[in-house]
Design an enzyme around this catalytic site. Structure first.
Site, PDB file in Angstrom:
ATOM      1  N   CYS A  90      -5.144  -3.037   3.182  1.00  0.00           N
ATOM      2  CA  CYS A  90      -4.727  -2.793   4.574  1.00  0.00           C
ATOM      3  C   CYS A  90      -5.884  -2.845   5.566  1.00  0.00           C
ATOM      4  O   CYS A  90      -6.392  -3.914   5.867  1.00  0.00           O
ATOM      5  CB  CYS A  90      -3.947  -1.471   4.644  1.00  0.00           C
ATOM      6  N   GLU A 145       0.837  -1.206   0.000  1.00  0.00           N
ATOM      7  CA  GLU A 145       0.000   0.000   0.000  1.00  0.00           C
ATOM      8  C   GLU A 145       0.879   1.267   0.000  1.00  0.00           C
ATOM      9  O   GLU A 145       1.855   1.349   0.773  1.00  0.00           O
ATOM     10  CB  GLU A 145      -0.846  -0.004   1.293  1.00  0.00           C
ATOM     11  N   LYS A 167      -9.713   2.171  -1.932  1.00  0.00           N
ATOM     12  CA  LYS A 167      -9.844   1.600  -0.583  1.00  0.00           C
ATOM     13  C   LYS A 167     -11.166   2.028   0.051  1.00  0.00           C
ATOM     14  O   LYS A 167     -11.490   3.227   0.095  1.00  0.00           O
ATOM     15  CB  LYS A 167      -8.657   2.063   0.264  1.00  0.00           C
TER      16      LYS A 167
HETATM   17  N1  LIG Z   1      -2.769   1.789   6.442  1.00  0.00           N
HETATM   18  C1  LIG Z   1      -3.693   1.201   7.171  1.00  0.00           C
HETATM   19  O1  LIG Z   1      -4.801   0.948   6.726  1.00  0.00           O
HETATM   20  C2  LIG Z   1      -3.291   0.861   8.577  1.00  0.00           C
HETATM   21  C3  LIG Z   1      -4.242  -0.097   9.243  1.00  0.00           C
HETATM   22  C4  LIG Z   1      -3.855  -0.372  10.666  1.00  0.00           C
HETATM   23  O2  LIG Z   1      -2.897   0.154  11.164  1.00  0.00           O
HETATM   24  C5  LIG Z   1      -4.682  -1.302  11.438  1.00  0.00           C
HETATM   25  O3  LIG Z   1      -5.715  -1.755  10.941  1.00  0.00           O
HETATM   26  O4  LIG Z   1      -4.299  -1.591  12.579  1.00  0.00           O
END
Ligand SMILES: NC(=O)CCC(=O)C(=O)O
Length: 271
Positions: free
Chosen positions: A152, A40, A111
């Site tokens: 993510c 990502e 996303k």
């Molecule tokens: N970049 C993100 O979406 C981080 C997600 C995260 O840190 C988490 O779900 O814990």
């Protein structure tokens, strides 16, 4: 099929342009595999919120230019991770790009779940609202295979993955920039999404430290039975695995859990 996850280090001492050149060179080295996956927001860093606006780009901007040429040169399917997309209306999205071996953009995914609660990505970016799958056609002796796209923080929302499964996904691809301090959640959730959907999960994270957030690394590939086929360490690394997409169908046939779902249950009785 063979897949490589490129666990890229994102550190503040390297510019986005320099990282684009470096990543393009790594993609070119993957000739011979079928699918390459990037993490990502690797050009800017998933937690580098102050740089999002300055580094935002159109979908076919500098990141696409660098890595699409590399995908074409290596003749690989490329899930190019995500970029900070600046849309035509000026809004920012966390947008993943899927590129064909001819170097063409075949699919994007914005996303859906933005991380940060009332800060960071959750306030700076707009949310996508559409599930996205992409079918990679049969090639050589290999059958076609359908990818389901997520990014993510999406990993925490099982209904999104069930939606992708219902839409035919066999390989769930999850680029991420996940913090080290929640690494236990990362591996647990990747395995859970594989087991409950009886699908492969290809979860590709960043390494390094940016914006003061140490990244987890530990990209992993999980099979439809929940076994971890390969897992990276904490640093920059290329993880290559052999997958058999037919395993998805055989797992679902031999242990047909998805058939036992009960949809449309009555809500709890009122007081
Ligand atoms: N970049 C993100 O979406 C981080 C997600 C995260 O840190 C988490 O779900 O814990």
């Amino acid at each position: 099929m063979r897949a490589s996850l490129l666990q890229i280090a994102v550190d503040p001492d390297e510019s986005a342009d320099s990282r684009r050149r470096r990543v393009a060179a790594l993609v070119r080295e993957r000739r011979g595999v079928d699918l390459v996956v990037l993490p990502e927001l690797w050009p800017v860093g998933a937690f580098a919120y102050e740089s999002f606006a300055a580094e935002a780009e159109p979908v076919q901007g500098p990141t696409f230019a660098a890595v699409s040429a590399a995908a074409r040169d290596a003749a690989v399917w490329l899930h190019a991770g995500s970029v900070v997309e600046r849309a035509a209306d000026g809004r920012l999205y966390n947008t993943s790009l899927v590129i064909s071996p001819a170097g063409e953009l075949v699919r994007t995914y914005r996303k859906i779940h933005r991380f940060g609660f009332d800060k960071g990505e959750a306030t700076l970016m707009a949310a996508g609202d559409a599930l996205v799958t992409v079918e990679l056609p049969a090639s050589g002796a290999g059958p076609s295979v359908t990818l389901g796209l997520a990014t993510c923080y999406d990993l925490r929302f099982p209904e999104l993955f069930r939606g992708l499964t219902d839409a035919g996904a066999e390989l769930l691809v999850v680029p991420a920039g996940w913090p080290e301090r929640r690494r236990a959640h990362w591996t647990l959730l990747a395995r859970a999404r594989a087991v409950e959907n009886q699908a492969y999960v290809l979860a590709c994270a960043t390494a390094g430290t940016h914006a003061g957030v140490e990244q987890s690394g530990h990209s992993l590939v999980v099979d439809p039975w929940g076994e971890v086929l390969a897992e990276a360490g904490p640093g920059e690394e290329v993880l290559t695995v052999e997958l058999d997409p037919a395993t998805v169908a055989t797992t679902r046939e031999r242990f047909p859990v998805l058939r036992d779902r009960r949809l449309g249950l009555a809500p709890p009785a009122g007081l």
